[in-house]
Structures are given as C-alpha cells and as structure tokens.
Design a protein around this motif. Structure first.
Motif, mmCIF file in Angstrom:
data_model
loop_
_atom_site.group_PDB
_atom_site.id
_atom_site.type_symbol
_atom_site.label_atom_id
_atom_site.label_comp_id
_atom_site.label_asym_id
_atom_site.label_seq_id
_atom_site.Cartn_x
_atom_site.Cartn_y
_atom_site.Cartn_z
ATOM 1 N N THR A 157 0.844 -1.197 0.000
ATOM 2 C CA THR A 157 0.000 0.000 0.000
ATOM 3 C C THR A 157 0.876 1.242 0.000
ATOM 4 O O THR A 157 2.060 1.204 0.369
ATOM 5 C CB THR A 157 -0.908 0.017 1.233
ATOM 6 O OG1 THR A 157 -0.092 0.156 2.410
ATOM 7 C CG2 THR A 157 -1.740 -1.243 1.325
ATOM 8 N N VAL A 158 0.273 2.356 -0.403
ATOM 9 C CA VAL A 158 0.995 3.622 -0.390
ATOM 10 C C VAL A 158 1.453 3.955 1.024
ATOM 11 O O VAL A 158 2.566 4.473 1.237
ATOM 12 C CB VAL A 158 0.109 4.753 -0.957
ATOM 13 C CG1 VAL A 158 0.780 6.110 -0.770
ATOM 14 C CG2 VAL A 158 -0.179 4.508 -2.433
ATOM 15 N N GLU A 159 0.621 3.639 2.005
ATOM 16 C CA GLU A 159 0.983 3.913 3.398
ATOM 17 C C GLU A 159 2.222 3.128 3.802
ATOM 18 O O GLU A 159 3.133 3.665 4.465
ATOM 19 C CB GLU A 159 -0.183 3.560 4.322
ATOM 20 C CG GLU A 159 -1.400 4.470 4.201
ATOM 21 C CD GLU A 159 -2.217 4.213 2.935
ATOM 22 O OE1 GLU A 159 -2.035 3.122 2.310
ATOM 23 O OE2 GLU A 159 -3.003 5.094 2.556
ATOM 24 N N LYS A 185 3.347 -0.754 -11.404
ATOM 25 C CA LYS A 185 2.936 -0.656 -10.012
ATOM 26 C C LYS A 185 4.165 -0.436 -9.132
ATOM 27 O O LYS A 185 5.196 -1.094 -9.311
ATOM 28 C CB LYS A 185 2.204 -1.930 -9.566
ATOM 29 C CG LYS A 185 1.005 -2.286 -10.436
ATOM 30 C CD LYS A 185 -0.011 -1.149 -10.515
ATOM 31 C CE LYS A 185 -1.186 -1.513 -11.411
ATOM 32 N NZ LYS A 185 -2.116 -0.363 -11.588
ATOM 33 N N LEU A 186 4.040 0.479 -8.180
ATOM 34 C CA LEU A 186 5.133 0.761 -7.262
ATOM 35 C C LEU A 186 5.269 -0.407 -6.284
ATOM 36 O O LEU A 186 4.380 -0.665 -5.476
ATOM 37 C CB LEU A 186 4.869 2.070 -6.512
ATOM 38 C CG LEU A 186 6.005 2.602 -5.643
ATOM 39 C CD1 LEU A 186 7.267 2.834 -6.457
ATOM 40 C CD2 LEU A 186 5.571 3.897 -4.951
ATOM 41 N N LYS A 205 7.114 -2.080 -11.294
ATOM 42 C CA LYS A 205 7.136 -3.318 -12.069
ATOM 43 C C LYS A 205 5.858 -3.460 -12.880
ATOM 44 O O LYS A 205 4.774 -3.156 -12.409
ATOM 45 C CB LYS A 205 7.290 -4.511 -11.120
ATOM 46 C CG LYS A 205 7.588 -5.839 -11.761
ATOM 47 C CD LYS A 205 7.904 -6.869 -10.677
ATOM 48 C CE LYS A 205 8.355 -8.194 -11.276
ATOM 49 N NZ LYS A 205 7.253 -8.922 -11.908
ATOM 50 N N SER A 206 6.006 -3.926 -14.120
ATOM 51 C CA SER A 206 4.875 -4.295 -14.963
ATOM 52 C C SER A 206 5.258 -5.560 -15.709
ATOM 53 O O SER A 206 6.098 -5.524 -16.611
ATOM 54 C CB SER A 206 4.530 -3.182 -15.957
ATOM 55 O OG SER A 206 3.496 -3.591 -16.842
ATOM 56 N N LEU A 210 10.990 -3.514 -15.430
ATOM 57 C CA LEU A 210 11.295 -2.785 -14.207
ATOM 58 C C LEU A 210 11.704 -1.352 -14.522
ATOM 59 O O LEU A 210 12.365 -1.093 -15.533
ATOM 60 C CB LEU A 210 12.442 -3.467 -13.451
ATOM 61 C CG LEU A 210 12.163 -4.840 -12.834
ATOM 62 C CD1 LEU A 210 13.471 -5.467 -12.366
ATOM 63 C CD2 LEU A 210 11.182 -4.709 -11.677
ATOM 64 N N ILE A 211 11.317 -0.439 -13.639
ATOM 65 C CA ILE A 211 11.771 0.949 -13.687
ATOM 66 C C ILE A 211 12.186 1.336 -12.277
ATOM 67 O O ILE A 211 11.465 1.058 -11.314
ATOM 68 C CB ILE A 211 10.668 1.917 -14.159
ATOM 69 C CG1 ILE A 211 10.174 1.570 -15.558
ATOM 70 C CG2 ILE A 211 11.162 3.367 -14.130
ATOM 71 C CD1 ILE A 211 8.945 2.376 -15.982
#
Length: 289
Positions: A157-159, A185-186, A205-206, A210-211
C-alpha cells in the motif's frame, strides 16, 4: 568396443547412435551402423529426431545472451564433479551444457533466478564496467535492489511504502505516480545502502519490466560535468546524461547535493522520456529538503 561388427541390431545401434553422430566410431562400425540405418525406418527416425534436437538446442542457446559469469560457473562445476560413464560421451556433455545454459539464461532474464551474493556482485561489476563511472552508481543499486529481488505478488500500500521511505522522501511517491505509466505498479520504496553508500530507491514493475528512480547524495567532487560527460538532453535548464548496457537504459541528472537516475529495461528513448517528465518535479522536491 569390438572393431569388427558385421551387423547391428536396433538395441546396439541406438546405444552407439550418438557416437556415430559425433563421428567417434571406427570405420568398420560406421559401415555397420549406416547399413542398419539404411534398412531400419525406426532407427532412421530416431537418428533424425536426435539431429533435430541438437539443432534446436544449439539455436536456442545462441539466441540468448548468456550472463558473463554463467559459462565459467558451469564449466567449473562440471570439472569438480566426477561424471559417470555415460557423461564421457561428448554429445551428452555438450547437450547438458546447452540445456543448463538455456534454462539458466531464461530464468535469469525472467528474474526467477536468485544467485549467490558473489555471483550478483560479479555480474554487476561486469555490466557496470561498460558505462561511465558516475552512471554506474544508479545502475548498480537498480540491479542490486530490483533485478535480484523477489517482489510480492501484490504491491504494498501507499501507506506502507511511505513509511519505509521515511518522511523526508515520502513526497517522491506522488511524483512517481504522476509520471510513470499506469500499468507499472510501485513495488518498492525505501532507503537502502549498497557498497556502503546510502540510496533512496523507488522501483516499479509491470510484468517482467522494471523501472527504478534511484537517488544518491553526492560525494566530494562528484559531478557529471567533472567527468566530462556531454549531456544528451536539456529540459527546464536541467542537463541530462544517457547511457546503457545490455538491456539496461540509464538516464541521469544532478542537483547541488544529489545524483538522480532513472534505470529501466525499456528502450533508451522511453527511459529518456520518463526522466524528462519527472526531472523538474524531482529536482524541485530535492531542492526543498
């Protein structure tokens, strides 16, 4: 082996078929083997099948770039192990090495292989040596933290990510979300250390792609300009530097205190576009710290 074999049955022929294929039989045995192949459709079909298998294995291995440390490790392991009699046949050794190389290479490229720390370091050093020194900083942390990591099935999660990144750098998460394609997605956002150097690292990642956004504080005297690198892009008065090796594209810029990298396995053009989009916001954020 009996060097005067007048004729062979199917069992004898198939036992020696690979030696015949490798031209390892004496002349009289070659005559007997070929005579049997000419008269036995089943053994002739087996001969053709093995030839096709060898061709496919060779083609598959040659079509994949083998990681630089892989061949040496396989050869060392084979030398260290005393093979049974079957392995003394040259074709078996060649085929086994081909299968191992192919399987390991594919697993490696898909990110499924988790190598020893020494092998990881060997690979990073071999790849990094082909790009300018200061560009290696971001590439090394990307490979160490992202490429050799087993990500969870579902993104945190972002949190959770904000907590791991810390209050100082948590504001980078909305910047990344704003500029990276939505199918990525982060998966990772943290502060880490690699070779004793602290980093801020966000990884997306998708599928298998990777980025990474990698940020490092400058050490004394570090500067792309000081290394006489020529910027390939300039946007909002920010000079940007590009490099790449194998499947990795690296784009970077610097602030007064930081080195900032986007590293990915996308095309160089796409990697540059991501940096062009993010650089002004990232630079403004870092300058506000």
């Amino acid at each position: 082996m009996n060097r005067t074999v007048p004729s062979w049955n199917c069992e004898t022929l198939r036992e020696h078929l690979d030696l015949h294929m490798d031209q390892q039989l004496p002349a009289d045995a070659v005559v007997a083997a070929q005579s049997h192949l000419d008269q036995c459709p089943e053994c002739a079909a087996e001969w053709q099948s093995r030839r096709l298998l060898r061709g496919r294995l060779r083609g598959a291995v040659r079509a994949h770039a083998t990681p630089p440390f892989l061949e040496a490790r396989i050869r060392a392991n084979l030398r260290a192990t005393q093979p049974p009699a079957t392995w003394r046949r040259p074709w078996v050794l060649v085929t086994a090495m081909a299968v191992i190389c192919l399987g390991t290479t594919i697993a490696y490229q898909l990110g499924a292989l988790r190598l020893t720390r020494a092998s990881q370091e060997s690979y990073i050093a071999a790849v990094s040596s082909r790009i300018p020194t200061l560009m290696r900083v971001g590439l090394g942390d990307h490979i160490h933290c992202s490429v050799f990591r087993k990500f969870p099935a579902n993104p945190p999660t972002v949190e959770e990510l904000t907590h791991k990144l810390g209050p100082e750098y948590g504001g980078l998460i909305p910047i990344v979300h704003r500029h990276i394609p939505s199918d990525f997605k982060l998966m990772l956002a943290h502060q880490c250390r690699y070779h004793g150097r602290p980093f801020v690292h966000l990884s997306l990642k998708s599928g298998s792609r990777l980025i990474s956004l990698v940020i490092a504080r400058k050490s004394d005297g570090e500067s792309f300009a000081a290394q006489q690198l020529v910027p390939e892009l300039v946007h909002s008065d920010i000079p940007m530097y590009s490099s790449g090796v194998q499947r990795f594209a690296v784009t970077a810029f610097e602030t007064g205190d930081h080195l900032v990298y986007v590293v990915s396995d996308l095309s160089h053009e796409m990697n540059d576009r991501l940096m062009l989009a993010m650089a002004p916001d990232v630079k403004a954020y870092l300058s506000s710290l």
